[in-house]
Scaffold this motif. Sequence first.
Motif, PDB file in Angstrom:
ATOM      1  N   SER A 179       2.956  10.149 -10.869  1.00  0.00           N
ATOM      2  CA  SER A 179       1.802   9.417 -11.420  1.00  0.00           C
ATOM      3  C   SER A 179       0.993  10.369 -12.292  1.00  0.00           C
ATOM      4  O   SER A 179       0.884  11.563 -11.994  1.00  0.00           O
ATOM      5  N   MET A 192       4.094   1.069  -8.978  1.00  0.00           N
ATOM      6  CA  MET A 192       4.839   1.644 -10.112  1.00  0.00           C
ATOM      7  C   MET A 192       6.292   1.836  -9.697  1.00  0.00           C
ATOM      8  O   MET A 192       6.597   1.880  -8.509  1.00  0.00           O
ATOM      9  N   SER A 246      10.475   5.994  -9.712  1.00  0.00           N
ATOM     10  CA  SER A 246      10.759   7.161 -10.543  1.00  0.00           C
ATOM     11  C   SER A 246       9.601   7.451 -11.497  1.00  0.00           C
ATOM     12  O   SER A 246       9.697   8.324 -12.349  1.00  0.00           O
ATOM     13  N   GLY A 290       6.352   5.729 -14.082  1.00  0.00           N
ATOM     14  CA  GLY A 290       6.304   4.743 -15.159  1.00  0.00           C
ATOM     15  C   GLY A 290       5.045   3.898 -15.049  1.00  0.00           C
ATOM     16  O   GLY A 290       4.139   4.213 -14.283  1.00  0.00           O
ATOM     17  N   GLU A 291       5.047   2.834 -15.813  1.00  0.00           N
ATOM     18  CA  GLU A 291       3.836   2.036 -15.927  1.00  0.00           C
ATOM     19  C   GLU A 291       3.441   1.398 -14.590  1.00  0.00           C
ATOM     20  O   GLU A 291       4.276   0.833 -13.900  1.00  0.00           O
TER      21      GLU A 291
END
Lengths: 183, 415
Positions: free
Chosen positions: B267, B300, B303, B305-306
């Motif tokens: 994150s 999220m 792995s 990401g958004e």
Amino acid sequence: MKRNLLLSMLLAATLAACSSNVVKEKPAAPVVDSNAAQTQSNVSNANANDAASTSPASQADSSGNPLKDPNNILSKRSIYFDFDKDQVKPEYVPLVEAHAKYLVANPNVKVVLQGNADNRGSREYNLSLGQRRSVAVKKAVNLLGVQDKQIETVSYGEEKAHDCKDEACYQQDRRVDIVYEND
Amino acid sequence: MPVFARAELTVEVVGGGAQQIPIAIVPFAAPAGSAQPQQDNITNVIGADLRMSGLFRVLETRGVASQPHALAEVKYSDWISIQAQALTIGTIEALPANRLKVSFRLLDVLKQNQLLAMEFTITQAQQRATAHKIADIIYEKLTGEKGVFSTRITYVNKENGRYSLQVADADGFNAQTVVSSKEPLISPSWSPDGTRLAYVSFEKKKPVIFVQSLVSGQRIVLANFKGNNSAPAWSPDGTKLAIVLTYSANSQVYVINSDGTGLQQISFSSGIDTEPEWSPDGAFIYFTSNRGGGPQIYRMPASGGEAKRITFEGSYNVSPHVSTDGKLLTFIKQTPAGFKVAVQDLMSGQVQTLGDTTQDESPSFAPNGRMILYATHVGGRGLLAAVSVDGRVKQRLKDSGGDVREPSWGSAINQ
């Protein structure tokens, strides 16, 4: 003695007045981007010079340790926060600045900034919040020229909180304590 | 070395479900001279388990004329007269080498037939475990759901200024100390196979994550990086943990292998990101973040990401935990009435607050998804409570004196 105290109070007030803008301008985001870092280092230099020139005054009271003088603002070590907030409130700016000034004048002195939270909500979130609070105080004193090597931040989250039932009690737990090494 | 704790938890059902199954459990015929503490009596444990689930009304059997132990002795009219729908009978026989044979039958009083019959050969020490197993079998037969009486819970007990991380049976008995310290212990997390616990200890004067084997008692430092190391959560396959570090000054979520290698930040925000929890399929990580102002729950990809915001009601939602079927999210929600356990349907987004307590923390689902175990404060002391996901059944688990917090319900696998 009296004059010295008055002088140091005046100096603290002056410093507070001239640097309050700086504190307000600090980036809201805790991650420092390159522009902010640039601004920060310029400010640090300016304040370092300022502090260096005023340091004899703050150390002039040779009769005692200013940290131990109950009439000196340096004897106050706690900065209090609002619920779920990590911004240093305006009323604590003079206290933060006084400690920053002392640390700049005494570059071998080290402090631990201990962040705390009240016991409501989650322990993990409060651990992070206490950390944010200690980092907020660190950033404020960094801006005033205190070096990283003088500061350690730690969070106890809500682990040292009291068993509170009302806001008057909760607010005592939402704080950063400035703990001087060997004090 | 495990130490048996004095303070064992007991259960009170403070609210009942509308449709409880009335069941009679006749005390099993025991070998002569086998004096046993009342609380360890197999029949009592079965009754307490079923009562604790909130789905059963355990009937008083002492006044009933017949006290059957074998199928031929059952007089159904006696059990119809006390309005029992189910009846459990059984025997305990002494075998050589200090072993016991426990036999039981579950009978349908209305249809007057046998639903199941089983026997177990056990050691003396396995009596409570066997009682939990029998309760699970009865529960599953009559409700169609898996029971959780053989599962375990973990929690932190603070007593006399010391913190101890404990593991206990789901009914709070058989509590054993995993580790104790005069500095705080928080955030215990079960490995999916139930053999290890990850937890945060302040014993090094700052939060550090340990992983400890419940089999050998040995532990490793999983994460002791600069700053805080906290909020461990196992991936469903047990190979990795999501953790939170303040390495970059601000709490962010990282993933690390269970041996402490392969650290990776997943994150990247300017706010607090903490309390990661994996979705049961391992594809997503739910977490608490104040990136939008106050703390809310986001999700999220595991792995990185958004992130997608999940909670929208109210200004303070923390401590996510997902049910094993992936359909429900439980968390703590600040409401005008206080901090309360809430449950959100992840499909519809509908939110319900549960329970009658107001300083709730640290909710986790039972392995069968029916109950939520959480910590709360009553009378200035921490205690554990559980509430059914529909809010109808409420329980308090209390001990004899400690300040109990940070519970987590383990997986269905019992070691």
